[in-house]
Write a protein that holds these residues in place. Structure first.
Motif, PDB file in Angstrom:
ATOM      1  N   ALA A  47     -31.303 -24.358 -11.795  1.00 52.31           N
ATOM      2  CA  ALA A  47     -31.315 -24.601 -13.242  1.00 52.31           C
ATOM      3  C   ALA A  47     -31.666 -23.338 -14.013  1.00 52.31           C
ATOM      4  O   ALA A  47     -31.064 -23.034 -15.055  1.00 52.31           O
ATOM      5  N   ALA A  48     -32.642 -22.583 -13.511  1.00 53.83           N
ATOM      6  CA  ALA A  48     -33.008 -21.330 -14.177  1.00 53.83           C
ATOM      7  C   ALA A  48     -31.844 -20.352 -14.185  1.00 53.83           C
ATOM      8  O   ALA A  48     -31.572 -19.689 -15.203  1.00 53.83           O
ATOM      9  N   LEU A  49     -31.141 -20.258 -13.067  1.00 53.73           N
ATOM     10  CA  LEU A  49     -29.974 -19.376 -13.006  1.00 53.73           C
ATOM     11  C   LEU A  49     -28.879 -19.843 -13.956  1.00 53.73           C
ATOM     12  O   LEU A  49     -28.254 -19.032 -14.649  1.00 53.73           O
ATOM     13  N   VAL A  50     -28.637 -21.149 -14.008  1.00 52.48           N
ATOM     14  CA  VAL A  50     -27.601 -21.690 -14.893  1.00 52.48           C
ATOM     15  C   VAL A  50     -27.937 -21.407 -16.355  1.00 52.48           C
ATOM     16  O   VAL A  50     -27.087 -20.948 -17.133  1.00 52.48           O
ATOM     17  N   VAL A  51     -29.189 -21.672 -16.747  1.00 53.28           N
ATOM     18  CA  VAL A  51     -29.584 -21.460 -18.142  1.00 53.28           C
ATOM     19  C   VAL A  51     -29.451 -19.983 -18.521  1.00 53.28           C
ATOM     20  O   VAL A  51     -28.941 -19.643 -19.595  1.00 53.28           O
ATOM     21  N   ALA A  52     -29.905 -19.101 -17.637  1.00 54.11           N
ATOM     22  CA  ALA A  52     -29.829 -17.669 -17.935  1.00 54.11           C
ATOM     23  C   ALA A  52     -28.380 -17.208 -18.064  1.00 54.11           C
ATOM     24  O   ALA A  52     -28.036 -16.445 -18.981  1.00 54.11           O
ATOM     25  N   LEU A  53     -27.506 -17.666 -17.189  1.00 51.92           N
ATOM     26  CA  LEU A  53     -26.106 -17.244 -17.233  1.00 51.92           C
ATOM     27  C   LEU A  53     -25.379 -17.842 -18.431  1.00 51.92           C
ATOM     28  O   LEU A  53     -24.627 -17.147 -19.127  1.00 51.92           O
ATOM     29  N   VAL A  54     -25.576 -19.119 -18.682  1.00 55.85           N
ATOM     30  CA  VAL A  54     -24.877 -19.780 -19.788  1.00 55.85           C
ATOM     31  C   VAL A  54     -25.274 -19.164 -21.126  1.00 55.85           C
ATOM     32  O   VAL A  54     -24.439 -19.026 -22.032  1.00 55.85           O
ATOM     33  N   ARG A  55     -26.520 -18.756 -21.252  1.00 58.49           N
ATOM     34  CA  ARG A  55     -27.004 -18.221 -22.527  1.00 58.49           C
ATOM     35  C   ARG A  55     -26.932 -16.702 -22.594  1.00 58.49           C
ATOM     36  O   ARG A  55     -27.557 -16.065 -23.442  1.00 58.49           O
ATOM     37  N   GLY A  56     -26.162 -16.122 -21.679  1.00 61.16           N
ATOM     38  CA  GLY A  56     -25.844 -14.710 -21.791  1.00 61.16           C
ATOM     39  C   GLY A  56     -26.915 -13.750 -21.352  1.00 61.16           C
ATOM     40  O   GLY A  56     -26.866 -12.561 -21.690  1.00 61.16           O
ATOM     41  N   HIS A  57     -27.884 -14.209 -20.578  1.00 62.15           N
ATOM     42  CA  HIS A  57     -28.954 -13.318 -20.132  1.00 62.15           C
ATOM     43  C   HIS A  57     -28.679 -12.923 -18.677  1.00 62.15           C
ATOM     44  O   HIS A  57     -29.351 -13.357 -17.738  1.00 62.15           O
ATOM     45  N   THR A  58     -27.677 -12.058 -18.498  1.00 61.01           N
ATOM     46  CA  THR A  58     -27.243 -11.672 -17.156  1.00 61.01           C
ATOM     47  C   THR A  58     -28.338 -10.932 -16.401  1.00 61.01           C
ATOM     48  O   THR A  58     -28.523 -11.149 -15.190  1.00 61.01           O
ATOM     49  N   LYS A  59     -29.063 -10.062 -17.085  1.00 58.70           N
ATOM     50  CA  LYS A  59     -30.134  -9.316 -16.415  1.00 58.70           C
ATOM     51  C   LYS A  59     -31.227 -10.252 -15.904  1.00 58.70           C
ATOM     52  O   LYS A  59     -31.769 -10.063 -14.810  1.00 58.70           O
ATOM     53  N   GLY A  60     -31.561 -11.241 -16.711  1.00 52.12           N
ATOM     54  CA  GLY A  60     -32.560 -12.205 -16.277  1.00 52.12           C
ATOM     55  C   GLY A  60     -32.098 -12.988 -15.061  1.00 52.12           C
ATOM     56  O   GLY A  60     -32.869 -13.231 -14.134  1.00 52.12           O
ATOM     57  N   ALA A  61     -30.827 -13.403 -15.065  1.00 50.26           N
ATOM     58  CA  ALA A  61     -30.276 -14.136 -13.926  1.00 50.26           C
ATOM     59  C   ALA A  61     -30.282 -13.269 -12.671  1.00 50.26           C
ATOM     60  O   ALA A  61     -30.610 -13.744 -11.573  1.00 50.26           O
ATOM     61  N   LEU A  62     -29.935 -11.988 -12.837  1.00 49.34           N
ATOM     62  CA  LEU A  62     -29.932 -11.081 -11.688  1.00 49.34           C
ATOM     63  C   LEU A  62     -31.335 -10.889 -11.144  1.00 49.34           C
ATOM     64  O   LEU A  62     -31.556 -10.885  -9.920  1.00 49.34           O
ATOM     65  N   ALA A  63     -32.308 -10.745 -12.040  1.00 51.49           N
ATOM     66  CA  ALA A  63     -33.696 -10.579 -11.605  1.00 51.49           C
ATOM     67  C   ALA A  63     -34.185 -11.830 -10.882  1.00 51.49           C
ATOM     68  O   ALA A  63     -34.895 -11.739  -9.869  1.00 51.49           O
ATOM     69  N   LEU A  64     -33.825 -13.014 -11.388  1.00 50.38           N
ATOM     70  CA  LEU A  64     -34.163 -14.266 -10.710  1.00 50.38           C
ATOM     71  C   LEU A  64     -33.583 -14.294  -9.308  1.00 50.38           C
ATOM     72  O   LEU A  64     -34.265 -14.635  -8.328  1.00 50.38           O
ATOM     73  N   PHE A  65     -32.305 -13.951  -9.219  1.00 55.51           N
ATOM     74  CA  PHE A  65     -31.609 -14.001  -7.936  1.00 55.51           C
ATOM     75  C   PHE A  65     -32.221 -13.026  -6.933  1.00 55.51           C
ATOM     76  O   PHE A  65     -32.416 -13.356  -5.761  1.00 55.51           O
ATOM     77  N   VAL A  66     -32.527 -11.817  -7.401  1.00 54.23           N
ATOM     78  CA  VAL A  66     -33.107 -10.815  -6.506  1.00 54.23           C
ATOM     79  C   VAL A  66     -34.480 -11.269  -6.013  1.00 54.23           C
ATOM     80  O   VAL A  66     -34.797 -11.166  -4.817  1.00 54.23           O
ATOM     81  N   GLY A  67     -35.301 -11.779  -6.929  1.00 49.42           N
ATOM     82  CA  GLY A  67     -36.625 -12.257  -6.530  1.00 49.42           C
ATOM     83  C   GLY A  67     -36.551 -13.401  -5.534  1.00 49.42           C
ATOM     84  O   GLY A  67     -37.283 -13.419  -4.531  1.00 49.42           O
ATOM     85  N   ALA A  68     -35.649 -14.348  -5.801  1.00 52.52           N
ATOM     86  CA  ALA A  68     -35.497 -15.496  -4.903  1.00 52.52           C
ATOM     87  C   ALA A  68     -34.920 -15.063  -3.560  1.00 52.52           C
ATOM     88  O   ALA A  68     -35.384 -15.499  -2.496  1.00 52.52           O
TER      89      ALA A  68
END
Length: 465
Positions: free
Chosen positions: A231-252
């Motif tokens: 859900a966090a990845l979906v929200v970040a990507l849908v709302r245009g926060h690509t850097k945040g999604a990438l940081a989430l993915f890297v941390g996970a």
């Protein structure tokens, strides 16, 4: 000329209307036990979230203690079956003493098939339990397990209160939930609850790598909780926060790789839990298990396919909700996705009710709706043990038809919980907009929007200078 000292850190103005006893009729009625609702002239929020977190953490320990009392029969006589089932005091915690602790979590036969972090925390607690008779070992494991669970619930309460510093009493949805009494001591699922709450706190503070680490830890405790990370990845990507999604993915990703490496080095198989899950049939609490009473038995391969479809549906529904004009926060979106995955899973254990607590705490859910859902969970808890124990006494066991009915009541209760949380969050969005904070107070803005707001504020400040 007199100069007024400027505080080293900006402070949040106290709020006069965020106390639950002012906005929630159930909370107002319950407050009469401790003196009644907050007065009209009382100031809320002057000391931040810590006092509320301290009070609620202490109260959560009381609820865990009530859970120990609920399982008093087994604490006194042991967890032998079918007695532990008929008395509704079964727990996975004492099962860990059935074999020696071993040199690693994966050398203990009772830990085979358990998710990595669940196996690890169970093994760690098992290693500190003193020796003795089988009953003494069980009692020691349960006592230490109860202490660890109480600590984990307190950490979840503190993280949720810190996520809403202007309304920290929302963490009462964790600390005072009736399901703690029945389900908190069945297993170490409280670890997943604490990690989800920590991940949501990191998300609220835009610390995305840390959020990825915590939410990946929740996944490694209970794979179904991976829906919150998704859900966090979906929200970040849908709302245009690509850097945040990438940081989430890297941390996970780093967390999962590190955990799998530790398992491999320690002589275990990182994919044992997945292999065991893939080979399982439909289990208690599942919608698919009900079909077996109608003569429809689904193979493990079909159940795996249905679970995958459930994840796909959850991601699609989360993306649709994240695109809405209300710009809902992460919590209700994650709750929708998590419940979707739960409804399509091959088994839904009794303690699964704990998984949703951090999400409903941050979704502005009215206590009436919380208690309605908790009532459905209570009914299922009381009835499921009588059905599981049917092999020992069919005459006394719950008939399969009634078990199916109460399972459906529980599943409908989960759907009701999601709809109530989304409805309450939308109402909170409207109220926050009318207050002129643009949804900031309830964490309703997307990470990208928050960054734009901070950038705009900085530019305005520079212009004034």
């Amino acid at each position: 000329m007199t100069h007024t000292a400027t505080p080293a850190h900006p402070t949040t103005a106290p709020s006069s209307g965020r106390a639950p006893t002012r906005t929630d009729p159930v909370a107002a009625a319950a407050s009469h036990v401790v003196g009644g609702p907050l007065g009209r002239h009382a100031v809320v929020g002057r000391r931040g979230w810590r006092p509320a977190a301290a009070v609620l953490s202490a109260l959560s320990a009381v609820f865990v203690a009530l859970g120990v009392l609920q399982k008093n029969h087994c604490v006194s006589t042991g967890w032998a079956t079918p007695g532990s089932l008929w008395r509704a005091c079964y727990s996975d915690l004492p099962v860990a003493v059935a074999a020696p602790a071993g040199s690693s979590p994966w050398s203990n036969p009772t830990m085979q098939g358990q998710p990595p972090l669940t196996a690890l925390i169970t093994w760690l607690v098992r290693t500190i339990v003193p020796g003795g008779s089988q009953l003494r070992l069980q009692q020691g494991m349960f006592a230490w397990g109860a202490a660890v669970v109480a600590l984990l619930i307190a950490l979840a309460v503190c993280a949720s209160a810190a996520s809403r510093p202007d309304s920290p009493w929302v963490a009462a949805h964790i600390a005072l939930s009736p399901v703690l009494i029945t389900s908190a001591l069945i297993s170490f699922d409280a670890l997943g609850v604490a990690l989800v709450a920590a991940g949501l706190l990191a998300w609220e503070r835009s610390r995305f790598p840390l959020a990825g680490v915590a939410l990946a830890g929740a996944l490694l405790t209970r794979p179904t909780l991976g829906a919150v990370l998704a859900a966090a990845l979906v929200v970040a990507l849908v709302r245009g926060h690509t850097k945040g999604a990438l940081a989430l993915f890297v941390g996970a990703g780093a967390t999962c790789v590190a955990m799998f490496a530790v398992i491999a080095v320690w002589g275990g198989d990182p994919f044992t839990a997945f292999t065991a899950w893939r080979q399982q049939g439909a289990g208690y609490g599942s919608l698919w298990y009900i079909l077996s009473f109608a003569g429809v038995t689904l193979s493990p391969a079909v159940l795996t396919g249905l679970a995958v479809l459930g994840w796909i549906a959850a991601i699609a529904l989360g993306a649709i909700l994240a695109q809405g004009r209300e710009r809902l926060p992460l919590a209700p979106i994650a709750l929708l996705m998590l419940v979707t995955v739960m409804l399509t899973s091959r088994a839904l254990p009794v303690q699964a009710c704990l998984w949703v607590l951090p999400l409903i705490a941050l979704s502005a859910l009215p206590w009436r709706d919380h208690l309605v859902w908790a009532g459905a969970e209570f009914v299922y808890f009381i009835t499921v043990w009588g059905f599981i124990a049917r092999a020992s006494n069919m005459a006394k066991a719950l008939p399969s038809g009634w078990y199916c009915l109460f399972t459906l009541v529980r599943l409908v209760g989960l759907v009701y919980l999601v709809t109530a949380a989304i409805r309450a969050t939308r109402s909170s969005t409207v109220a926050s907009s009318e207050d002129g904070d643009g949804g900031r107070r309830a964490g309703l803005t997307a990470p990208a929007a928050r960054e734009r707001r901070v950038s705009l504020s900085s530019s305005t400040e520079i212009g004034r200078r």
